[in-house]
Motif scaffolding. Structure first.
Motif, PDB file in Angstrom:
ATOM      1  N   GLY A 243     -38.701  -3.530  36.814  1.00 28.42           N
ATOM      2  CA  GLY A 243     -38.349  -3.399  35.407  1.00 28.42           C
ATOM      3  C   GLY A 243     -37.671  -4.635  34.846  1.00 28.42           C
ATOM      4  O   GLY A 243     -37.924  -5.029  33.698  1.00 28.42           O
ATOM      5  N   SER A 244     -36.823  -5.255  35.644  1.00 27.87           N
ATOM      6  CA  SER A 244     -36.142  -6.482  35.195  1.00 27.87           C
ATOM      7  C   SER A 244     -37.141  -7.601  34.968  1.00 27.87           C
ATOM      8  O   SER A 244     -37.047  -8.359  33.986  1.00 27.87           O
TER       9      SER A 244
ATOM     10  N   VAL B 126     -38.328  -9.377  31.029  1.00 30.25           N
ATOM     11  CA  VAL B 126     -38.390 -10.791  30.674  1.00 30.25           C
ATOM     12  C   VAL B 126     -39.824 -11.237  30.410  1.00 30.25           C
ATOM     13  O   VAL B 126     -40.098 -11.974  29.450  1.00 30.25           O
ATOM     14  N   ASN B 127     -40.752 -10.772  31.220  1.00 27.72           N
ATOM     15  CA  ASN B 127     -42.114 -11.308  31.211  1.00 27.72           C
ATOM     16  C   ASN B 127     -43.176 -10.324  30.737  1.00 27.72           C
ATOM     17  O   ASN B 127     -44.369 -10.620  30.814  1.00 27.72           O
ATOM     18  N   GLY B 128     -42.743  -9.177  30.251  1.00 30.06           N
ATOM     19  CA  GLY B 128     -43.684  -8.134  29.868  1.00 30.06           C
ATOM     20  C   GLY B 128     -44.676  -8.535  28.797  1.00 30.06           C
ATOM     21  O   GLY B 128     -45.770  -7.958  28.707  1.00 30.06           O
ATOM     22  N   GLU B 129     -44.342  -9.537  28.002  1.00 30.90           N
ATOM     23  CA  GLU B 129     -45.268 -10.009  26.971  1.00 30.90           C
ATOM     24  C   GLU B 129     -46.596 -10.456  27.586  1.00 30.90           C
ATOM     25  O   GLU B 129     -47.655 -10.348  26.948  1.00 30.90           O
TER      26      GLU B 129
ATOM     27  N   SER C  80     -42.129 -21.121  28.850  1.00 30.83           N
ATOM     28  CA  SER C  80     -41.917 -20.132  29.915  1.00 30.83           C
ATOM     29  C   SER C  80     -41.204 -18.938  29.297  1.00 30.83           C
ATOM     30  O   SER C  80     -40.245 -19.102  28.518  1.00 30.83           O
ATOM     31  N   LEU C  81     -41.654 -17.738  29.599  1.00 32.72           N
ATOM     32  CA  LEU C  81     -41.124 -16.545  28.945  1.00 32.72           C
ATOM     33  C   LEU C  81     -39.679 -16.248  29.330  1.00 32.72           C
ATOM     34  O   LEU C  81     -38.995 -15.496  28.634  1.00 32.72           O
TER      35      LEU C  81
ATOM     36  N   GLN D 151     -37.842 -17.089  40.079  1.00 28.89           N
ATOM     37  CA  GLN D 151     -38.414 -15.801  39.674  1.00 28.89           C
ATOM     38  C   GLN D 151     -39.484 -15.405  40.682  1.00 28.89           C
ATOM     39  O   GLN D 151     -40.100 -16.269  41.315  1.00 28.89           O
ATOM     40  N   ILE D 152     -39.703 -14.115  40.804  1.00 30.62           N
ATOM     41  CA  ILE D 152     -40.801 -13.650  41.659  1.00 30.62           C
ATOM     42  C   ILE D 152     -42.133 -14.169  41.127  1.00 30.62           C
ATOM     43  O   ILE D 152     -43.040 -14.482  41.899  1.00 30.62           O
ATOM     44  N   ALA D 153     -42.248 -14.297  39.831  1.00 28.20           N
ATOM     45  CA  ALA D 153     -43.441 -14.868  39.198  1.00 28.20           C
ATOM     46  C   ALA D 153     -43.025 -15.502  37.875  1.00 28.20           C
ATOM     47  O   ALA D 153     -42.200 -14.933  37.147  1.00 28.20           O
ATOM     48  N   TYR D 154     -43.581 -16.678  37.572  1.00 27.60           N
ATOM     49  CA  TYR D 154     -43.287 -17.389  36.328  1.00 27.60           C
ATOM     50  C   TYR D 154     -44.434 -17.180  35.359  1.00 27.60           C
ATOM     51  O   TYR D 154     -45.597 -17.484  35.684  1.00 27.60           O
ATOM     52  N   ALA D 155     -44.120 -16.689  34.180  1.00 28.30           N
ATOM     53  CA  ALA D 155     -45.133 -16.463  33.151  1.00 28.30           C
ATOM     54  C   ALA D 155     -45.018 -17.521  32.070  1.00 28.30           C
ATOM     55  O   ALA D 155     -43.943 -17.713  31.483  1.00 28.30           O
ATOM     56  N   PHE D 156     -46.120 -18.215  31.814  1.00 33.27           N
ATOM     57  CA  PHE D 156     -46.169 -19.250  30.779  1.00 33.27           C
ATOM     58  C   PHE D 156     -47.068 -18.785  29.637  1.00 33.27           C
ATOM     59  O   PHE D 156     -48.183 -18.308  29.868  1.00 33.27           O
TER      60      PHE D 156
END
Length: 529
Positions: A405-406, A410-413, A490-491, A517-522
């Motif tokens: 959820g955390s 942050v990256n849900g977009e 970066s989100l 982060q476990i995964a970085y979303a750009f």
């Protein structure tokens, strides 16, 4: 003397209730024109994967029932507790797999002839179950839909059923688990689902000898004894009892009556009582004749028309036509981007779907990386958790849900309301198989997954890039015909030191102090043509 029909002989009052239930359903719908008939040509008018499902991406469900009282082996304990095969006779899935549960059960509870699964149900107390707390946790995990395993292979109903006395209101918790949870979920504007595994509940081996019960695909295999029924037919044990009430639990009902009044009946009961947004089916649905499967589908979809709701159903393998049902993969996923949306059902643990002592839980990194990979290929994830018999959810499972959820907060977009891009991704890590039961992969920050939304493309690195990241698919002048990139962010905040698009790819370098982060979303936007 002519043999009387099973239900006529033993279940007059039970049948009256069923017929009353069915007649009520008919009287309510008789004045409504039915849009869907029980044929594929009619049912295929239905949108198998509605937008709410494709936008939601993530759901939570839980494998929870009387089998958790034992907290041993897995959710198939009601089956394995009757087996006592020694290692010399065993030639099952792998050495030692599910051997001697009979011995363990006898030591813990008593021999099944003295303490059967029906006795265990009384000890399924659920005194710590709190629907509001569970719904809050599911919402914090980022899930948009949730619900129970309404009925597993064991035939126990996790709601107040009038069709079987083996239900959570009449025995065990003495609570309507499904009703309480649905109310709590709907308060949070979440979609509600029920999963059904009861196609395997029917006793299909009465009068069969051991060899007949073991036969599968032309060979003998101890693991697959009585494979198409959950409970083994063993004379002298409750699974073969003639007691009218026990026959309902153990599926010892003539197939015709079972198909219409049990398999189909409980589905109609849940549909009418709870109006679920999704009904999910486990394997063995192919053992149900097409007549009953299609009758279920038309009943559900016609009811949804009267509710004004978009609903959906799922299936595995070829158990339902893809024209009106969404395909589901158990503990697996596609290895490529698909045109049709699909679903993965996976569990938070490394082995059992239900709680057992010593249950090993997956790291959040595994769950999040697999989830991102699923979404990039046009899939959605239904994640299972494993509560204890008392209704508590172990802290290690909660921690994974909260970390999921955390990350989504942050990256849900880059996940919610997205659709697949032209390709699903790139990178060095490759899946070894596709479909059900795919092998685990340890991804790297060079493994990239793509999604899109309106004018934006999202590139998600499955890790934290410590060196310059080069995304080859986003190069200038390549075959994907990507317009020039206008911006890259970066989100999780302003952590990009530099970026540059050239003929080799999109190069991104993070600041040295960029958080892990476990995964970085750009988020990537392009110049309009």
């Amino acid at each position: 003397m002519k043999k009387m029909n099973f239900i006529t002989q033993n279940y007059k009052s039970f049948l009256i209730v069923i017929l009353f239930f069915i007649s009520c359903g008919k009287s309510k719908s008789s004045s409504i024109e039915k849009k869907y008939m029980p044929t594929e040509s009619s049912l295929s008018k239905h949108n198998a994967s509605p937008d709410w499902f494709r936008n939601a991406k993530l759901g939570i469900y839980f494998t929870w029932g009387p089998y958790t009282v034992a907290a041993n082996t897995n959710e198939w304990y009601p089956r394995w507790m009757h087996f006592g095969i020694d290692s010399i006779e065993w030639n099952g899935k792998k050495p030692g797999y599910h051997i001697n549960r009979l011995d363990w059960h006898t030591r813990k509870f008593g021999h099944p002839s003295k303490f059967g699964y029906h006795d265990m149900i009384k000890e399924f107390t659920a005194e710590k179950f709190n629907a509001d707390e569970w719904a809050k946790l599911f919402q914090k995990s980022g899930a948009k839909f949730a619900g129970p395993v309404a009925m597993h292979h064991d035939g126990y109903a996790l709601w107040g059923s009038k069709l079987t006395p083996w239900n959570s209101v009449d025995i065990g918790p003495n609570r309507d688990i499904t009703g309480e949870l649905f109310a709590a979920l709907r308060k949070r504007d979440m979609k509600v689902i029920t999963t059904f595994h009861h196609a395997r509940h029917l006793q299909r081996y009465k009068g069969k000898n051991l060899q007949e019960a073991t036969q599968r695909y032309g060979h003998l295999d101890s693991y697959h004894m009585f494979w198409n029924s959950h409970y083994p037919w063993i004379p002298g044990l409750p699974t073969s009892s003639e007691d009218p009430k026990l026959r309902i639990l153990y599926g010892n009902i003539p197939e015709k009556e079972w198909l219409n009044f049990f398999w189909l009946g409980v589905l109609k009961e849940v549909i009418d009582k709870y109006q679920p947004d999704m009904i999910w089916f486990d394997t063995w649905l192919d053992l149900i004749p097409e007549k009953q499967r299609f009758e279920f589908a038309s009943y559900y979809l016609n009811k949804a028309e009267t509710w004004g709701k978009e609903v959906m159903m799922t299936h595995k393998n070829e158990d339902m036509p893809h024209t009106f049902s969404t395909e589901d993969f158990e503990q697996g996923r596609r290895d490529k981007l698909t045109g049709a949306p699909w679903l993965t059902d996976d569990t938070i643990s490394k082995f059992s779907w239900s709680y057992i002592d010593g249950l090993s839980v997956k790291p959040a990194e595994w769950v999040i990386h697999d989830f991102i990979d699923i979404v990039s290929k046009n899939g959605q994830l239904l994640l299972n958790i494993s509560p204890k018999f008392d209704g508590s959810i172990p802290d290690d499972q909660k921690a994974v849900l909260m970390e999921l959820g955390s990350w989504l907060k942050v990256n849900g977009e880059a996940i919610y309301n997205t659709r697949p891009w032209k390709i699903y991704g790139e990178g060095p890590s490759k899946m070894k198989n596709s479909g059900h039961f795919t092998e685990h992969i340890d991804y790297t920050s060079n493994d990239i997954r793509f999604t899109k939304k309106k004018e934006a493309i999202y590139a998600i690195s499955l890790g934290t890039p410590k060196e310059e990241l080069n995304i080859i698919a986003l190069a200038k002048n390549n075959s994907l015909e990507l317009p020039d990139i206008k911006s890259v962010i970066s989100l999780n905040g302003d952590h990009i030191k530099s970026w540059n698009q050239d003929d080799e790819g999109l190069k991104i370098e993070l600041n040295k102090n960029a958080p892990n982060q476990i995964a970085y979303a750009f988020k990537i936007t392009t110049a309009k043509e």
